[in-house]
Design a protein around this motif. Structure first.
Motif, PDB file in Angstrom:
ATOM      1  N   SER A 252       0.843  -1.199   0.000  1.00 26.03           N
ATOM      2  CA  SER A 252       0.000   0.000   0.000  1.00 26.03           C
ATOM      3  C   SER A 252       0.876   1.246   0.000  1.00 26.03           C
ATOM      4  O   SER A 252       2.098   1.161   0.225  1.00 26.03           O
ATOM      5  N   GLY A 253       0.250   2.387  -0.195  1.00 27.35           N
ATOM      6  CA  GLY A 253       0.977   3.657  -0.127  1.00 27.35           C
ATOM      7  C   GLY A 253       1.460   3.947   1.288  1.00 27.35           C
ATOM      8  O   GLY A 253       2.527   4.543   1.479  1.00 27.35           O
ATOM      9  N   THR A 254       0.676   3.528   2.267  1.00 24.69           N
ATOM     10  CA  THR A 254       1.082   3.711   3.658  1.00 24.69           C
ATOM     11  C   THR A 254       2.333   2.887   3.948  1.00 24.69           C
ATOM     12  O   THR A 254       3.307   3.377   4.528  1.00 24.69           O
TER      13      THR A 254
ATOM     14  N   LEU B  25       5.457   4.385   2.530  1.00 25.65           N
ATOM     15  CA  LEU B  25       6.022   5.414   3.413  1.00 25.65           C
ATOM     16  C   LEU B  25       6.781   4.778   4.577  1.00 25.65           C
ATOM     17  O   LEU B  25       7.885   5.209   4.928  1.00 25.65           O
TER      18      LEU B  25
ATOM     19  N   SER C 151      -2.782  16.653   4.134  1.00 30.48           N
ATOM     20  CA  SER C 151      -2.493  15.417   3.401  1.00 30.48           C
ATOM     21  C   SER C 151      -3.507  14.375   3.837  1.00 30.48           C
ATOM     22  O   SER C 151      -4.361  14.630   4.687  1.00 30.48           O
ATOM     23  N   ALA C 152      -3.387  13.195   3.225  1.00 31.20           N
ATOM     24  CA  ALA C 152      -4.135  12.044   3.726  1.00 31.20           C
ATOM     25  C   ALA C 152      -3.532  11.673   5.084  1.00 31.20           C
ATOM     26  O   ALA C 152      -2.321  11.817   5.271  1.00 31.20           O
TER      27      ALA C 152
ATOM     28  N   ALA D 246      -2.679   9.051   6.182  1.00 33.27           N
ATOM     29  CA  ALA D 246      -1.660   8.013   5.982  1.00 33.27           C
ATOM     30  C   ALA D 246      -0.248   8.557   6.147  1.00 33.27           C
ATOM     31  O   ALA D 246       0.625   7.869   6.686  1.00 33.27           O
ATOM     32  N   THR D 247      -0.018   9.776   5.693  1.00 28.05           N
ATOM     33  CA  THR D 247       1.326  10.354   5.743  1.00 28.05           C
ATOM     34  C   THR D 247       1.824  10.391   7.189  1.00 28.05           C
ATOM     35  O   THR D 247       2.947   9.981   7.494  1.00 28.05           O
TER      36      THR D 247
ATOM     37  N   VAL E   6       4.537  16.425   0.439  1.00 24.73           N
ATOM     38  CA  VAL E   6       3.451  15.690  -0.217  1.00 24.73           C
ATOM     39  C   VAL E   6       3.061  16.477  -1.474  1.00 24.73           C
ATOM     40  O   VAL E   6       2.771  17.666  -1.380  1.00 24.73           O
TER      41      VAL E   6
ATOM     42  N   ALA F 162       1.742   9.841  -3.600  1.00 24.03           N
ATOM     43  CA  ALA F 162       0.537   9.007  -3.718  1.00 24.03           C
ATOM     44  C   ALA F 162      -0.533   9.630  -4.611  1.00 24.03           C
ATOM     45  O   ALA F 162      -1.395   8.933  -5.141  1.00 24.03           O
ATOM     46  N   GLN F 163      -0.476  10.966  -4.776  1.00 22.74           N
ATOM     47  CA  GLN F 163      -1.483  11.633  -5.614  1.00 22.74           C
ATOM     48  C   GLN F 163      -0.853  12.198  -6.884  1.00 22.74           C
ATOM     49  O   GLN F 163      -1.473  13.022  -7.561  1.00 22.74           O
TER      50      GLN F 163
ATOM     51  N   SER G 296       1.051   5.236  -3.957  1.00 19.01           N
ATOM     52  CA  SER G 296      -0.076   4.379  -3.609  1.00 19.01           C
ATOM     53  C   SER G 296      -0.770   3.975  -4.910  1.00 19.01           C
ATOM     54  O   SER G 296      -0.877   4.783  -5.834  1.00 19.01           O
TER      55      SER G 296
ATOM     56  N   TYR H 138      -3.938   2.688  -4.647  1.00 15.60           N
ATOM     57  CA  TYR H 138      -5.346   2.608  -4.234  1.00 15.60           C
ATOM     58  C   TYR H 138      -6.207   2.841  -5.484  1.00 15.60           C
ATOM     59  O   TYR H 138      -5.827   3.630  -6.352  1.00 15.60           O
TER      60      TYR H 138
ATOM     61  N   LYS I 135      -6.534   6.268  -7.327  1.00 18.68           N
ATOM     62  CA  LYS I 135      -5.341   7.083  -7.646  1.00 18.68           C
ATOM     63  C   LYS I 135      -5.118   7.114  -9.159  1.00 18.68           C
ATOM     64  O   LYS I 135      -5.688   6.302  -9.889  1.00 18.68           O
TER      65      LYS I 135
ATOM     66  N   TYR J 275      -9.441  17.131   2.444  1.00 17.29           N
ATOM     67  CA  TYR J 275     -10.242  16.258   3.294  1.00 17.29           C
ATOM     68  C   TYR J 275     -11.069  17.165   4.190  1.00 17.29           C
ATOM     69  O   TYR J 275     -10.830  18.361   4.258  1.00 17.29           O
TER      70      TYR J 275
HETATM   71  C1  LIG Z   1      -3.664   7.598  -0.688  1.00 20.30           C
HETATM   72  C2  LIG Z   1      -2.569   8.299   0.018  1.00 20.30           C
HETATM   73  C3  LIG Z   1      -1.676   7.633   0.871  1.00 20.30           C
HETATM   74  C4  LIG Z   1      -1.876   6.217   1.338  1.00 20.30           C
HETATM   75  O1  LIG Z   1      -2.016   5.265   0.396  1.00 20.30           O
HETATM   76  P1  LIG Z   1      -2.747   3.863   0.739  1.00 20.30           P
HETATM   77  O2  LIG Z   1      -2.431   3.064  -0.494  1.00 20.30           O
HETATM   78  O3  LIG Z   1      -4.192   4.154   0.902  1.00 20.30           O
HETATM   79  O4  LIG Z   1      -2.119   3.314   1.949  1.00 20.30           O
HETATM   80  C5  LIG Z   1      -0.609   8.341   1.395  1.00 20.30           C
HETATM   81  N1  LIG Z   1      -0.438   9.641   1.129  1.00 20.30           N
HETATM   82  C6  LIG Z   1      -1.290  10.329   0.346  1.00 20.30           C
HETATM   83  C7  LIG Z   1      -1.025  11.770   0.072  1.00 20.30           C
HETATM   84  C8  LIG Z   1      -2.389   9.685  -0.230  1.00 20.30           C
HETATM   85  O5  LIG Z   1      -3.223  10.386  -1.000  1.00 20.30           O
END
Ligand SMILES: *Cc1c(COP(=O)(O)O)cnc(C)c1O
Length: 372
Positions: free
Chosen positions: A63-65, A68, A89-90, A92-93, A135, A163-164, A185, A187, A190, A314
């Motif tokens: 995953s993107g998380t 990181l 940011s999301a 997740a960061t 980010v 991720a974006q 990511s 996801y 994306k 968000y």
């Molecule tokens: C989506 C996203 C993530 C996390 O990615 P996942 O695949 O959902 O874990 C991290 N940082 C940003 C900026 C994101 O948009």
């Protein structure tokens, strides 16, 4: 039930349908090959995605998380080390930083790029600072030249959260290639989205790449022998096969996103609705087209009545979320971040929007502006 006419803010199913034949074929090939984790497809995808970004190496993960987490671990983050990042940011960061024992420290955002305010970074650096983690929010590259120069002066690592921003460029290079590592990511919504979870780290360092490869699988350099403690964060073959199909269309799909953005730019008056900035010398990946509006909630309701879905990315900054409120350093001083959150609205943005749908969004935006 939404009517058929309703235009959702995001639509990952539309992309599956656009490439259904190729995707189904790719998945069937994996199913009958009988190797499901870290195999041929992952290897090829890693090569192809490294090529796409212009990086030396790509390491797929879950995953993107996780990308990181792996990147932070690979640059040697230790419990208590500080990571300068943004609250816009999301989550997740920041979740990833804390999961490796790091301490997030927030810089405000520059209202033009909506990415890290580089003028603030120096004042946030302490003895414990280890990493700067910008980010590239919504697909707009952060100001990497300034960030790299501050990092060099202070002997800090740089990890880019891309991720974006798959395919976004600044200074003639794709994002993810400026810092020590770039994280992505996959996801489903994306710009490059799997049909499930997935992520990747890119880097130009062969040493880091070797370490990351072992780290994602129990610290194995050879099978069943852990040279150091690692984790399990692998990309599976089905997702890699899907990603390879979609990667072959990504440049064209990103161009379509920018074409849609041009229609939105021309429909937005800049008074009642403020468009995102156009920044010379950068190529926006247009993951999201985020406008600003004083009466944001009113605009969102109005669009809904016009059967246009608009989302908020968000609803709160990270330092305002219940999990983080009141306990993150320097989060009292983020005026630009907090101002933005009350004003943002993401218009529908994905390559499969038809011209007719784009025109419907545009007319709705014009109708709102003229009613103000
Ligand atoms: C989506 C996203 C993530 C996390 O990615 P996942 O695949 O959902 O874990 C991290 N940082 C940003 C900026 C994101 O948009």
């Amino acid at each position: 039930m939404m009517s058929d006419k309703f235009i959702p803010a995001a639509n990952p199913k539309a992309q599956y349908e656009a490439y259904k034949k190729e995707i189904d074929h790719a998945i069937e090939k994996v199913l009958s090959r009988g190797w499901y984790i870290l195999g041929e497809e992952v290897g090829l995808f890693e090569k192809e995605f490294a090529g796409f970004t212009g990086s030396g190496f790509c390491i797929g993960c879950a995953s993107g998380t996780d990308a990181l987490i792996l990147a932070l671990k690979s640059v040697g983050i230790q419990p208590g080390d500080e990571v300068i990042t943004v609250s816009h940011s999301a989550v997740a960061t920041v979740a990833a930083i804390e999961l490796v024992g790091g301490v997030p420290v927030f810089a405000d955002i520059d209202p033009v790029t909506r990415c890290m305010e580089t003028a603030q970074i120096s004042s946030l650096i302490s003895e414990k600072t280890k990493v700067i983690l910008p980010v590239h929010i919504y697909g707009q590259p952060a100001r990497m030249k300034e960030i790299l120069s501050i990092a060099r002066q202070n002997n800090l690592k740089v990890i880019e959260d891309c991720a974006q921003a798959h395919g976004a460029e600044t200074e003639g290079k794709k994002v993810g290639t400026f810092g020590d590592a770039g994280t992505f990511s996959f996801y489903p919504t994306k710009n490059l989205g799997a049909l499930g979870d997935g992520g990747a780290v890119v880097t130009n360092s062969s040493e880091l790449a070797e370490y990351l490869k072992a780290l994602r699988e129990y610290g194995w350099k050879s099978r069943y022998i852990s040279d150091f403690p690692g984790m399990n964060s692998r990309l599976d073959e089905i997702q890699a096969a899907v990603l390879r199909v979609k990667l072959s269309h990504l440049s064209k799909d990103n161009a379509r996103r920018r074409e849609i953005a041009e229609h939105y730019f021309s429909a937005i008056d800049g008074v009642h609705i403020i468009p995102p900035a156009r920044i010379e010398g950068t190529l926006h990946a247009m993951h999201l087209f985020v406008v600003e509006c004083e009466k944001r909630d009113g605009l969102q309701q109005f669009l809904k009545r016009e059967e246009v879905g608009a989302a908020i990315h968000y609803p709160m900054a990270i330092h305002q979320q219940p999990a983080y409120a009141g306990r993150i350093r320097d989060s009292e001083n983020l005026p630009q971040t907090e101002r933005l959150y009350r004003r943002i609205l993401s218009l529908p943005m994905y390559p499969e929007l038809t011209n007719e749908q784009v025109e419907r969004v545009c007319s709705a935006l014009k109708k709102w502006s003229s009613s103000q």
